[in-house]
Design a protein around this motif. Sequence first.
Motif, PDB file in Angstrom:
ATOM      1  N   UNK A  83      43.960 129.264  54.827  1.00 35.47           N
ATOM      2  CA  UNK A  83      44.290 128.888  56.007  1.00 35.47           C
ATOM      3  C   UNK A  83      45.752 128.830  56.312  1.00 35.47           C
ATOM      4  N   UNK A  84      46.427 128.981  57.262  1.00 39.16           N
ATOM      5  CA  UNK A  84      47.845 128.684  57.244  1.00 39.16           C
ATOM      6  C   UNK A  84      48.061 127.134  57.581  1.00 39.16           C
ATOM      7  N   UNK A  85      49.277 126.670  56.985  1.00 33.24           N
ATOM      8  CA  UNK A  85      49.822 125.558  57.336  1.00 33.24           C
ATOM      9  C   UNK A  85      50.641 125.446  58.693  1.00 33.24           C
ATOM     10  N   UNK A  86      50.378 124.506  59.490  1.00 34.11           N
ATOM     11  CA  UNK A  86      51.347 124.523  60.909  1.00 34.11           C
ATOM     12  C   UNK A  86      51.904 123.066  60.665  1.00 34.11           C
ATOM     13  N   UNK A  87      53.152 123.212  61.411  1.00 36.02           N
ATOM     14  CA  UNK A  87      53.837 121.827  61.394  1.00 36.02           C
ATOM     15  C   UNK A  87      54.189 121.633  62.974  1.00 36.02           C
ATOM     16  N   UNK A  88      54.069 120.280  63.274  1.00 36.77           N
ATOM     17  CA  UNK A  88      54.324 119.800  64.789  1.00 36.77           C
ATOM     18  C   UNK A  88      55.545 118.922  64.654  1.00 36.77           C
ATOM     19  N   UNK A  89      56.603 118.914  65.266  1.00 37.60           N
ATOM     20  CA  UNK A  89      57.741 118.183  65.320  1.00 37.60           C
ATOM     21  C   UNK A  89      57.583 117.354  66.723  1.00 37.60           C
ATOM     22  N   UNK A  90      57.572 116.024  66.644  1.00 36.85           N
ATOM     23  CA  UNK A  90      57.365 115.275  67.941  1.00 36.85           C
ATOM     24  C   UNK A  90      58.678 114.617  68.137  1.00 36.85           C
ATOM     25  N   UNK A  91      59.416 114.891  69.344  1.00 34.63           N
ATOM     26  CA  UNK A  91      60.683 114.355  69.650  1.00 34.63           C
ATOM     27  C   UNK A  91      60.798 113.346  70.631  1.00 34.63           C
ATOM     28  N   UNK A  92      61.593 112.334  70.524  1.00 35.96           N
ATOM     29  CA  UNK A  92      61.682 111.370  71.463  1.00 35.96           C
ATOM     30  C   UNK A  92      62.359 112.084  73.037  1.00 35.96           C
ATOM     31  N   UNK A  93      61.873 111.553  74.107  1.00 36.58           N
ATOM     32  CA  UNK A  93      62.437 111.976  75.376  1.00 36.58           C
ATOM     33  C   UNK A  93      63.978 111.483  75.361  1.00 36.58           C
ATOM     34  N   UNK A  94      64.262 110.571  74.808  1.00 33.01           N
ATOM     35  CA  UNK A  94      65.632 109.989  74.601  1.00 33.01           C
ATOM     36  C   UNK A  94      66.487 110.736  73.456  1.00 33.01           C
ATOM     37  N   UNK A  95      67.448 111.550  73.690  1.00 34.08           N
ATOM     38  CA  UNK A  95      68.205 112.183  72.676  1.00 34.08           C
ATOM     39  C   UNK A  95      67.485 113.052  71.790  1.00 34.08           C
ATOM     40  N   UNK A  96      66.385 113.538  72.077  1.00 37.45           N
ATOM     41  CA  UNK A  96      65.391 114.340  71.499  1.00 37.45           C
ATOM     42  C   UNK A  96      65.438 113.907  69.896  1.00 37.45           C
ATOM     43  N   UNK A  97      65.501 112.564  69.590  1.00 34.09           N
ATOM     44  CA  UNK A  97      65.339 112.326  68.253  1.00 34.09           C
ATOM     45  C   UNK A  97      63.934 112.620  67.813  1.00 34.09           C
ATOM     46  N   UNK A  98      64.000 112.851  66.455  1.00 35.88           N
ATOM     47  CA  UNK A  98      62.547 113.106  65.932  1.00 35.88           C
ATOM     48  C   UNK A  98      61.735 111.811  65.567  1.00 35.88           C
ATOM     49  N   UNK A  99      60.405 111.728  66.227  1.00 37.15           N
ATOM     50  CA  UNK A  99      59.693 110.486  66.100  1.00 37.15           C
ATOM     51  C   UNK A  99      58.635 110.831  65.112  1.00 37.15           C
ATOM     52  N   UNK A 100      58.122 111.904  64.627  1.00 32.81           N
ATOM     53  CA  UNK A 100      57.171 112.133  63.592  1.00 32.81           C
ATOM     54  C   UNK A 100      57.179 113.533  63.323  1.00 32.81           C
ATOM     55  N   UNK A 101      56.850 113.982  62.343  1.00 31.30           N
ATOM     56  CA  UNK A 101      56.462 115.384  61.863  1.00 31.30           C
ATOM     57  C   UNK A 101      54.881 115.370  61.213  1.00 31.30           C
ATOM     58  N   UNK A 102      54.181 116.390  61.629  1.00 33.23           N
ATOM     59  CA  UNK A 102      52.843 116.330  61.419  1.00 33.23           C
ATOM     60  C   UNK A 102      52.512 117.775  60.720  1.00 33.23           C
ATOM     61  N   UNK A 103      52.118 117.970  59.493  1.00 34.25           N
ATOM     62  CA  UNK A 103      51.665 118.988  59.004  1.00 34.25           C
ATOM     63  C   UNK A 103      50.148 118.917  58.996  1.00 34.25           C
ATOM     64  N   UNK A 104      49.641 120.247  59.354  1.00 38.48           N
ATOM     65  CA  UNK A 104      48.420 120.171  59.641  1.00 38.48           C
ATOM     66  C   UNK A 104      47.611 121.447  59.240  1.00 38.48           C
ATOM     67  N   UNK A 105      46.314 121.369  58.670  1.00 37.97           N
ATOM     68  CA  UNK A 105      45.494 122.802  58.410  1.00 37.97           C
ATOM     69  C   UNK A 105      44.129 122.407  58.830  1.00 37.97           C
ATOM     70  N   UNK A 106      43.585 123.744  59.288  1.00 39.62           N
ATOM     71  CA  UNK A 106      42.215 123.614  60.061  1.00 39.62           C
ATOM     72  C   UNK A 106      41.266 124.320  58.968  1.00 39.62           C
ATOM     73  N   UNK A 107      40.311 123.442  58.245  1.00 38.30           N
ATOM     74  CA  UNK A 107      39.462 123.727  57.351  1.00 38.30           C
ATOM     75  C   UNK A 107      38.336 124.893  57.842  1.00 38.30           C
ATOM     76  N   UNK A 108      37.707 125.252  56.632  1.00 35.06           N
ATOM     77  CA  UNK A 108      36.358 126.215  57.214  1.00 35.06           C
ATOM     78  C   UNK A 108      35.418 125.210  57.875  1.00 35.06           C
ATOM     79  N   UNK A 109      34.582 125.665  58.893  1.00 35.81           N
ATOM     80  CA  UNK A 109      33.610 124.885  59.454  1.00 35.81           C
ATOM     81  C   UNK A 109      32.595 124.786  58.597  1.00 35.81           C
ATOM     82  N   UNK A 110      32.558 123.870  57.747  1.00 32.18           N
ATOM     83  CA  UNK A 110      31.455 123.519  56.833  1.00 32.18           C
ATOM     84  C   UNK A 110      30.811 122.057  56.968  1.00 32.18           C
ATOM     85  N   UNK A 111      29.848 121.956  56.951  1.00 28.94           N
ATOM     86  CA  UNK A 111      29.254 120.390  56.884  1.00 28.94           C
ATOM     87  C   UNK A 111      29.802 119.641  55.951  1.00 28.94           C
TER      88      UNK A 111
END
Length: 228
Positions: A83-111
């Motif tokens: 599965x691919x890794x994706x990244x989300x960069x969250x930017x502040x509405x003020x000056x578009x400063x970086x608030x957080x970076x989130x790397x995420x991966x969706x795992x197989x649908x297993x119990x």
Amino acid sequence: MSTPYLVERTDRPPLSLRIVPDLPVRHAGTLELVDSEFMATALDSRWQSAGPLPDDRQDLLLLDPALRWAPSIMQALAETTGAPLARVRVLSPVALREVAVIDEIRLPREDGLPCIVRHLHTRRLDPDRHSPAMTRVWRRTRLAVMLADAQQDAEATRWLLMVAAQVRRLGDEGPPWTILGPSSVRDVASHLADSPEWMQRLRFEPPPARHSVSEAWNAVFKAWQQTR
């Protein structure tokens, strides 16, 4: 390189971590969004499209102040599942400063497995500032795990205080926390015992061995199972 496998036995076998050095990790790209209610709703819809309903918490959140284990765990999950890794960069509405970076991966649908595993990178989560994007993350998180390195007590302590502030601010909207860390971090938590919400949502476990990706994932997965 030796191939680490999970050894934790469960009713259903957990996902094994298998590091394949010659297999490149596929990245699904980076999504940048301004931290607003409108963009946070769009982000939530993106997660919902192939996942559970918003009120069904099935996601796992990792915090790793020293970046000792979580990046390797994310890479190993990508190599193991394809599965691919994706990244989300969250930017502040003020000056578009970086608030957080989130790397995420969706795992197989297993119990027994989380739906999405996220790794949150940030230098500071301001508990006094409402973050629509991070509120969506908290609401989807069944368990948050902080991996604390014994050799970086000061940094782990700073993050621990940040976590305590988040727990107090979010109240029932926040997930339970497990902290995999040394006794020194546990001592810091004892000074926060005046907050019932904090203590009810927190549990401590020993830290994983340094540089052992499989042991770190075992410890995280065990904590995940204990929340089910």
